[in-house]
Structures are given as C-alpha cells and as structure tokens.
Motif scaffolding. Structure first.
Motif, PDB file in Angstrom:
ATOM      1  N   SER A   8       0.451  -1.252  -0.033  1.00  0.00           N
ATOM      2  CA  SER A   8       0.236  -0.301   0.269  1.00  0.00           C
ATOM      3  C   SER A   8       0.955   1.488  -0.067  1.00  0.00           C
ATOM      4  CB  SER A   8      -0.803   0.126   1.448  1.00  0.00           C
ATOM      5  OG  SER A   8      -2.184  -0.986   1.435  1.00  0.00           O
ATOM      6  N   VAL A   9       0.564   2.381  -0.969  1.00  0.00           N
ATOM      7  CA  VAL A   9       0.459   3.070  -0.604  1.00  0.00           C
ATOM      8  C   VAL A   9       0.213   4.834  -0.396  1.00  0.00           C
ATOM      9  CG1 VAL A   9       3.001   2.562  -2.180  1.00  0.00           C
ATOM     10  CG2 VAL A   9       0.885   3.649  -3.506  1.00  0.00           C
ATOM     11  N   ARG A  10       0.790   5.558   0.379  1.00  0.00           N
ATOM     12  CA  ARG A  10      -0.061   7.265  -0.068  1.00  0.00           C
ATOM     13  C   ARG A  10      -0.027   7.989  -1.153  1.00  0.00           C
ATOM     14  NH1 ARG A  10      -0.067  12.382   1.894  1.00  0.00           N
ATOM     15  NH2 ARG A  10      -1.820  13.080   3.323  1.00  0.00           N
ATOM     16  N   ILE A  84      -6.407  -4.261  -7.470  1.00  0.00           N
ATOM     17  CA  ILE A  84      -6.076  -2.800  -6.471  1.00  0.00           C
ATOM     18  C   ILE A  84      -7.002  -2.031  -6.090  1.00  0.00           C
ATOM     19  CG2 ILE A  84      -4.693  -0.864  -7.792  1.00  0.00           C
ATOM     20  CD1 ILE A  84      -3.456  -2.442 -10.433  1.00  0.00           C
ATOM     21  N   SER A  85      -6.780  -1.462  -5.078  1.00  0.00           N
ATOM     22  CA  SER A  85      -8.177  -0.851  -4.574  1.00  0.00           C
ATOM     23  C   SER A  85      -7.575   0.784  -4.099  1.00  0.00           C
ATOM     24  CB  SER A  85      -8.744  -1.630  -3.257  1.00  0.00           C
ATOM     25  OG  SER A  85      -7.993  -1.972  -2.556  1.00  0.00           O
ATOM     26  N   LEU A  86      -8.444   1.196  -3.601  1.00  0.00           N
ATOM     27  CA  LEU A  86      -8.222   2.661  -3.598  1.00  0.00           C
ATOM     28  C   LEU A  86      -9.233   3.124  -2.081  1.00  0.00           C
ATOM     29  CD1 LEU A  86      -8.603   4.600  -7.175  1.00  0.00           C
ATOM     30  CD2 LEU A  86      -6.484   3.769  -5.855  1.00  0.00           C
ATOM     31  N   ARG A  87      -8.698   4.136  -1.232  1.00  0.00           N
ATOM     32  CA  ARG A  87      -9.532   4.172  -0.417  1.00  0.00           C
ATOM     33  C   ARG A  87      -9.440   5.902   0.422  1.00  0.00           C
ATOM     34  NH1 ARG A  87      -7.706   4.762   4.501  1.00  0.00           N
ATOM     35  NH2 ARG A  87      -6.010   3.863   4.315  1.00  0.00           N
ATOM     36  N   ALA A  95      -4.701   6.256  -0.328  1.00  0.00           N
ATOM     37  CA  ALA A  95      -4.443   5.331   0.107  1.00  0.00           C
ATOM     38  C   ALA A  95      -4.909   4.143  -1.395  1.00  0.00           C
ATOM     39  CB  ALA A  95      -4.854   3.942   1.026  1.00  0.00           C
ATOM     40  N   ILE A  96      -3.350   3.267  -1.824  1.00  0.00           N
ATOM     41  CA  ILE A  96      -3.683   2.661  -3.238  1.00  0.00           C
ATOM     42  C   ILE A  96      -3.225   1.056  -2.343  1.00  0.00           C
ATOM     43  CG2 ILE A  96      -3.176   2.019  -5.509  1.00  0.00           C
ATOM     44  CD1 ILE A  96      -2.361   5.108  -6.066  1.00  0.00           C
ATOM     45  N   GLU A 266       0.664  -1.223   6.664  1.00  0.00           N
ATOM     46  CA  GLU A 266      -0.454  -1.712   5.747  1.00  0.00           C
ATOM     47  C   GLU A 266      -1.424  -1.288   5.589  1.00  0.00           C
ATOM     48  OE1 GLU A 266      -2.947  -2.229   9.725  1.00  0.00           O
ATOM     49  OE2 GLU A 266      -0.863  -2.728  10.782  1.00  0.00           O
ATOM     50  N   GLU A 267      -1.913  -1.915   4.876  1.00  0.00           N
ATOM     51  CA  GLU A 267      -4.218  -1.070   4.551  1.00  0.00           C
ATOM     52  C   GLU A 267      -5.027  -1.003   5.032  1.00  0.00           C
ATOM     53  OE1 GLU A 267      -7.192  -0.754   2.711  1.00  0.00           O
ATOM     54  OE2 GLU A 267      -6.856  -2.285   4.053  1.00  0.00           O
ATOM     55  N   GLY A 268      -5.073   0.598   5.403  1.00  0.00           N
ATOM     56  CA  GLY A 268      -5.974   0.565   6.414  1.00  0.00           C
ATOM     57  C   GLY A 268      -5.417   1.626   7.379  1.00  0.00           C
TER      58      GLY A 268
END
Length: 271
Positions: A8-10, A84-87, A95-96, A266-268
């Motif tokens: 995950s990246v910002r 591939i998910s975005l938040r 967050a990718i 981590e994701e989230g």
C-alpha cells in the motif's frame, strides 16, 4: 512456492484523480506499461516491454467498481489474480493497495518480478498524480540495465544519502548497514569502487555490480544508475526494478520539504 503480495502507498491526490490515472490508457502508459487498452467494465489490459510477460495482453477483468479493479493475469502459463483498490485518507490523499497472488521469489521470469514491478509502478503512479516527473522504468526486453534521473539537490547531499546507513534505511524503507569506504560493506554487497561525491560501485552476490555516478549542475544532480556483471541470458530484472523504485523514493527524499515515505505499513494505515 508462490506467495501473495500486498503493498500500500499514500498518494497526495483525491481518489477520483487516482482512479482516472489508474484506468485511463493515456495515464497508464506513463506509470504502468508501454501499451494499455481499457473499456470498463469489460476489459482492463496492459502490456509491452515494461511489463513482466508483456509480449501480449494477458489480463482478464473479473470486476470493476469506482474504487477497485480485479483481474486474472496469466504469467508463464500460471494464472494469478490482481486486485488494485483505493481508499480515501482525506479529501486530498488516497491509499492505493495492490494485492497480487502468484508471486514466486525463486522465479527469475515474470512470477519472480511481480513484487518489484508493482513497487516501481506504484511509485510512479504516486508521482504522476502528484504532478511530479516519473522515474525511468525497466525495459524487460533489454539486457542493458541503465537509467538516469535528475535530483534537485547537490551531488554531495545526494552522495551522502547513498552511503549514510540511517539515510539509506529511511528512503529505501529497509535497514541497511553501510561501511562508507573502499572495500566496505554495503548491505549484502561490497564497495569495489569509491570516489566520494562522484561515483560508487557495489558488488552484490547474484545480481552483479551496481554503479552510481553523480554529475552536478546548478544545484541539481544527474544520477546515472547501472547494473553489470551478470549473465546476459538472465538479467536480474527483479532486483533492477527494486533499485529503480528505491530511486523514486530517493528523489522524493531530497525534493519534498515535508518528505515522508509513500509506503504504508499496512492497508488501512493513514500516515
């Protein structure tokens, strides 16, 4: 043995901007692939010399929403699934997360290239949506491993950030012990050439010799990175893409006054 990858990246951009860059072919060829063909919700395909097993498009779209893509990717005749998910982190940051099945670190072919392929692709996606220049990608059809970047910092500062253990560990995202001298240790390698503020070569077991050459002009540094001394029949593309993804973060380390790693633990995570 294959293992899943999750990273995950910002990105400092709104979710809608990131989604557009993730799904529009004109943007995809800037951060992901040489060629792209997208028609949602029917297909999402990418291929070319920057993509593992990229002789032809090998993706079959499974699902697409306004925040995610999921597709099967046939690599070396082995099917794997990529998500591939975005938040949204806030109104100006996203967050990718990439989740990739089928990674095999022992494979010198596409299955062993997935982790660093996505690391470099995500670094370039972040820079693209933040309106920064992207880092050169790895040509997986060429046995010459060489790239050049411009860094908005003088050579002495850039060289220091290449040889000081605490600085390298910060931007590379992994603890690296360095003895900054001729013959000194550099992680798992050994420094075989040493010319402070100008060049350095490190011999890494199994992947050859990595060389950094610095040239200064107007407060900037032109950094040339090259890898040599390997079997040209099996270039170490996986490690080379790892070097390039690190260089993307090195550029940010010097050029952003409020630098923080793009990588989320981590994701989230939100910072």
């Amino acid at each position: 043995m294959s293992d899943p990858i999750t990273m995950s990246v910002r990105a400092g951009a709104p979710l809608g901007d990131v989604y557009d860059a993730m799904t529009q072919p004109a943007a995809m060829v800037e951060w992901l692939s040489e060629y792209a063909d997208v028609e949602l919700p029917y297909h999402y395909r990418f291929w070319g010399r920057y993509v593992p097993g990229g002789e032809a498009p090998r993706q079959t779209l499974i699902g697409a929403t306004d925040t995610s893509l999921r597709f099967e990717w046939l690599l070396g005749e082995v099917p794997s699934v990529t998500t591939i998910s975005l938040r949204p982190i806030d109104d100006l940051a996203t967050a990718i997360t990439v989740a990739q099945a089928g990674f095999d670190s022992a494979d010198v072919r596409p299955l062993g290239q997935l982790q660093t392929f996505w690391a470099l692709a995500l670094a370039n996606l972040v820079d693209l949506v933040e309106e920064r220049s992207t880092t050169p990608r790895a040509d997986l059809t060429d046995a010459e491993l060489r790239a050049q970047v411009d860094i908005a910092a003088p050579p002495d500062a850039v060289f220091d950030s290449l040889v000081a253990s605490e600085k390298v560990s910060a931007w590379f995202g992994f603890p690296i012990e360095i003895e900054p001298r001729q013959g000194g240790r550099f992680g798992s390698g050994r420094i075989v050439e040493w010319d402070p503020d100008r060049s350095m070569s490190v011999d890494f077991p199994g992947t050859g010799v990595a060389t950094w050459t610095l040239e200064g002009s107007g407060g900037h540094t032109r950094l040339t990175i090259a890898q040599s001394g390997f079997d040209p029949g099996e270039p170490p593309y996986a490690s080379w893409m790892g070097v390039l993804s690190g260089i993307a973060e090195l550029r940010r380390f010097h050029e952003l006054t409020d630098w923080q790693p793009i990588w989320l633990a981590e994701e989230g995570a939100s910072s």
